[in-house]
Design a protein around this motif. Structure first.
Motif, PDB file in Angstrom:
ATOM      1  N   GLY A  11       0.792  -1.222   0.000  1.00 58.20           N
ATOM      2  CA  GLY A  11       0.000   0.000   0.000  1.00 58.20           C
ATOM      3  C   GLY A  11       0.825   1.272   0.000  1.00 58.20           C
ATOM      4  N   SER A  12       2.144   1.177   0.103  1.00 58.06           N
ATOM      5  CA  SER A  12       2.992   2.361   0.153  1.00 58.06           C
ATOM      6  C   SER A  12       3.226   2.920  -1.245  1.00 58.06           C
ATOM      7  N   GLU A  13       3.617   4.210  -1.295  1.00 55.73           N
ATOM      8  CA  GLU A  13       3.919   4.829  -2.582  1.00 55.73           C
ATOM      9  C   GLU A  13       5.139   4.185  -3.232  1.00 55.73           C
ATOM     10  N   HIS A  14       6.019   3.630  -2.404  1.00 50.98           N
ATOM     11  CA  HIS A  14       7.214   2.974  -2.937  1.00 50.98           C
ATOM     12  C   HIS A  14       6.843   1.679  -3.650  1.00 50.98           C
ATOM     13  N   ALA A  15       5.894   0.938  -3.073  1.00 48.45           N
ATOM     14  CA  ALA A  15       5.429  -0.287  -3.717  1.00 48.45           C
ATOM     15  C   ALA A  15       4.705   0.031  -5.017  1.00 48.45           C
ATOM     16  N   ILE A  16       3.940   1.126  -5.024  1.00 47.16           N
ATOM     17  CA  ILE A  16       3.257   1.545  -6.249  1.00 47.16           C
ATOM     18  C   ILE A  16       4.276   1.882  -7.334  1.00 47.16           C
ATOM     19  N   ARG A  17       5.330   2.597  -6.951  1.00 50.82           N
ATOM     20  CA  ARG A  17       6.359   2.956  -7.932  1.00 50.82           C
ATOM     21  C   ARG A  17       7.039   1.689  -8.458  1.00 50.82           C
ATOM     22  N   ALA A  18       7.292   0.713  -7.581  1.00 47.60           N
ATOM     23  CA  ALA A  18       7.870  -0.556  -8.032  1.00 47.60           C
ATOM     24  C   ALA A  18       6.929  -1.233  -9.023  1.00 47.60           C
ATOM     25  N   GLY A  19       5.620  -1.132  -8.764  1.00 46.47           N
ATOM     26  CA  GLY A  19       4.640  -1.700  -9.680  1.00 46.47           C
ATOM     27  C   GLY A  19       4.694  -1.055 -11.052  1.00 46.47           C
ATOM     28  N   GLU A  20       4.930   0.249 -11.086  1.00 52.31           N
ATOM     29  CA  GLU A  20       5.023   0.945 -12.369  1.00 52.31           C
ATOM     30  C   GLU A  20       6.212   0.437 -13.188  1.00 52.31           C
ATOM     31  N   HIS A  21       7.329   0.222 -12.519  1.00 56.02           N
ATOM     32  CA  HIS A  21       8.507  -0.298 -13.233  1.00 56.02           C
ATOM     33  C   HIS A  21       8.304  -1.768 -13.608  1.00 56.02           C
ATOM     34  N   ALA A  22       7.603  -2.507 -12.761  1.00 57.49           N
ATOM     35  CA  ALA A  22       7.298  -3.900 -13.098  1.00 57.49           C
ATOM     36  C   ALA A  22       6.418  -3.966 -14.336  1.00 57.49           C
ATOM     37  N   ARG A  23       5.449  -3.082 -14.420  1.00 56.05           N
ATOM     38  CA  ARG A  23       4.563  -3.055 -15.593  1.00 56.05           C
ATOM     39  C   ARG A  23       5.358  -2.726 -16.848  1.00 56.05           C
ATOM     40  N   TYR A  24       6.286  -1.784 -16.727  1.00 56.53           N
ATOM     41  CA  TYR A  24       7.129  -1.429 -17.867  1.00 56.53           C
ATOM     42  C   TYR A  24       7.916  -2.641 -18.357  1.00 56.53           C
ATOM     43  N   LEU A  25       8.573  -3.340 -17.447  1.00 59.05           N
ATOM     44  CA  LEU A  25       9.347  -4.523 -17.838  1.00 59.05           C
ATOM     45  C   LEU A  25       8.431  -5.630 -18.367  1.00 59.05           C
ATOM     46  N   ALA A  26       7.239  -5.737 -17.789  1.00 61.27           N
ATOM     47  CA  ALA A  26       6.294  -6.748 -18.259  1.00 61.27           C
ATOM     48  C   ALA A  26       5.911  -6.487 -19.715  1.00 61.27           C
ATOM     49  N   HIS A  27       5.716  -5.232 -20.077  1.00 60.76           N
ATOM     50  CA  HIS A  27       5.384  -4.901 -21.462  1.00 60.76           C
ATOM     51  C   HIS A  27       6.578  -5.142 -22.383  1.00 60.76           C
ATOM     52  N   VAL A  28       7.775  -4.817 -21.892  1.00 61.98           N
ATOM     53  CA  VAL A  28       8.980  -5.016 -22.707  1.00 61.98           C
ATOM     54  C   VAL A  28       9.177  -6.490 -23.038  1.00 61.98           C
ATOM     55  N   PHE A  29       8.963  -7.357 -22.046  1.00 61.41           N
ATOM     56  CA  PHE A  29       9.239  -8.782 -22.218  1.00 61.41           C
ATOM     57  C   PHE A  29       7.984  -9.640 -22.363  1.00 61.41           C
ATOM     58  N   SER A  30       6.829  -8.998 -22.516  1.00 59.54           N
ATOM     59  CA  SER A  30       5.557  -9.732 -22.612  1.00 59.54           C
ATOM     60  C   SER A  30       5.408 -10.715 -21.444  1.00 59.54           C
ATOM     61  N   ALA A  31       5.712 -10.236 -20.268  1.00 58.59           N
ATOM     62  CA  ALA A  31       5.678 -11.072 -19.063  1.00 58.59           C
ATOM     63  C   ALA A  31       4.330 -10.947 -18.350  1.00 58.59           C
ATOM     64  N   SER A  32       3.991 -11.970 -17.603  1.00 61.27           N
ATOM     65  CA  SER A  32       2.803 -11.910 -16.749  1.00 61.27           C
ATOM     66  C   SER A  32       3.195 -11.322 -15.400  1.00 61.27           C
ATOM     67  N   VAL A  33       2.221 -10.724 -14.715  1.00 59.77           N
ATOM     68  CA  VAL A  33       2.474 -10.059 -13.443  1.00 59.77           C
ATOM     69  C   VAL A  33       1.634 -10.695 -12.347  1.00 59.77           C
ATOM     70  N   HIS A  34       2.284 -10.929 -11.203  1.00 56.29           N
ATOM     71  CA  HIS A  34       1.600 -11.434 -10.017  1.00 56.29           C
ATOM     72  C   HIS A  34       1.660 -10.352  -8.938  1.00 56.29           C
ATOM     73  N   LEU A  35       0.502  -9.889  -8.488  1.00 58.37           N
ATOM     74  CA  LEU A  35       0.424  -8.948  -7.374  1.00 58.37           C
ATOM     75  C   LEU A  35       0.058  -9.717  -6.109  1.00 58.37           C
ATOM     76  N   VAL A  36       0.867  -9.582  -5.076  1.00 56.03           N
ATOM     77  CA  VAL A  36       0.557 -10.259  -3.818  1.00 56.03           C
ATOM     78  C   VAL A  36       0.725  -9.279  -2.663  1.00 56.03           C
ATOM     79  N   SER A  37      -0.022  -9.543  -1.608  1.00 62.39           N
ATOM     80  CA  SER A  37       0.145  -8.815  -0.360  1.00 62.39           C
ATOM     81  C   SER A  37       0.180  -9.846   0.751  1.00 62.39           C
ATOM     82  N   VAL A  38       1.058  -9.652   1.706  1.00 61.57           N
ATOM     83  CA  VAL A  38       1.273 -10.665   2.740  1.00 61.57           C
ATOM     84  C   VAL A  38       0.666 -10.216   4.062  1.00 61.57           C
ATOM     85  N   ALA A  39      -0.275 -10.997   4.550  1.00 66.51           N
ATOM     86  CA  ALA A  39      -0.902 -10.747   5.844  1.00 66.51           C
ATOM     87  C   ALA A  39      -0.159 -11.528   6.916  1.00 66.51           C
ATOM     88  N   ASP A  40       0.609 -10.817   7.696  1.00 62.92           N
ATOM     89  CA  ASP A  40       1.353 -11.459   8.791  1.00 62.92           C
ATOM     90  C   ASP A  40       0.410 -11.519   9.995  1.00 62.92           C
TER      91      ASP A  40
END
Length: 297
Positions: A11-40
């Motif tokens: 939920g942090s802005e840093h995780a969102i920014r990481a998601g933006e870069h992940a999406r970019y790489l996913a488009h570059v390499f036609s990769a699938s994306v898994h979003l997970v959140s861990v409930a401790d």
């Protein structure tokens, strides 16, 4: 190069920014994306062993993590993604998920600069970087890390070691896919070579390390050229962390790809050393490539 990318969300802005870069790489390499959140759940439940927690409490915690995922899904509008709320200690759950789902790269946010000390050192991101079976892309939400088109320039620091070499293939593959330029850089820590703080390193020793730096950066140049990638190299004296980050700023680097030894040896290589400090202070994404993980996969 990458077929599956994992993005742990908190939920942090840093995780969102990481998601933006992940999406970019996913488009570059036609990769699938898994979003997970861990409930401790157990940690949230304090001293409870986790088995006797009120079910309504558990459901409330998991609902919060589902909302974090839903918020992050906005980054991936129009993309096909998989989502999951995991239970357990965050680092354990992330590493286990990456292993069981054959994840090729994990994209995680950090708190950046001073605050990252609380998040990275001895905590989730540092533990994932240490143990992950694949590279980990760490990103802080800074002005410099905002995506504005393609990556144009990638920095690959090298000291000639096996861990440093582990990042070369990843850096070149990304550069080749997007038409970026590679910067192969070797920083000679002259102070570390000096016999005492009051003396400078012997010229003969410096010359030997400069020659070694030219050789290792030359290897990067050869591999990049063979892949059809534009490349430039630099060997200079200085302080590794400070001067790598200064080089990144001066040359508008978009991504740093560097190796770590991972596992137990990472305590000697990452914590308190160049890689750790680069991850901690970089205002741009850093792709940390675990040398042992690269050999295993």
């Amino acid at each position: 190069m990458y077929e599956t990318i994992l993005v742990p969300i908190d939920g942090s802005e840093h995780a969102i920014r990481a998601g933006e870069h992940a999406r970019y790489l996913a488009h570059v390499f036609s990769a699938s994306v898994h979003l997970v959140s861990v409930a401790d759940v157990q940690a949230m439940g304090g001293m409870s062993n986790g088995d006797d927690l009120d079910e309504a409490f558990v459901e409330r915690i998991e609902a919060e993590h589902k909302r974090a995922i839903e918020t992050s899904e906005e980054v991936f509008q129009g993309d096909s993604i998989e989502t999951a709320v995991l239970r357990g200690a965050p680092a354990d759950a992330i590493v286990d998920y990456a292993d069981s789902h054959s994840i090729d790269v994990i994209a995680m946010g950090t708190q950046g600069r001073t605050g990252v000390g609380r998040y990275l050192a001895g905590s989730v991101t540092e533990s994932v970087v240490r143990r992950a079976p694949c590279p980990v892309l760490t990103t802080a939400a800074t002005e410099r890390s905002q995506l504005d088109g393609d990556y144009d320039d990638l920095l690959i620091p090298t000291d000639g070691s096996e861990p440093a070499a582990a990042a070369v293939s990843h850096g070149i593959a990304i550069a080749e896919a997007i038409g970026a330029r590679i910067h192969g850089v070797n920083i000679i820590d002259a102070d570390a070579l000096a016999p005492t703080p009051e003396h400078t390193a012997p010229k003969r020793l410096l010359d030997r390390f400069k020659a070694e730096g030219e050789r290792t950066t030359g290897k990067i140049a050869t591999r990049a050229t063979n892949a059809g990638v534009d490349v430039t190299t630099s060997v200079r004296e200085g302080y590794p962390t400070r001067d790598l980050l200064a080089y990144a700023d001066a040359h508008n680097i978009d991504l740093i790809a560097m190796g770590t030894t991972g596992q137990t040896d990472l305590n000697r290589y990452l914590l308190g050393s160049t890689a750790e400090r680069v991850i901690r202070h970089a205002e741009i994404p850093v792709l940390a490539v675990n040398a042992r993980g690269s050999m295993k996969r």
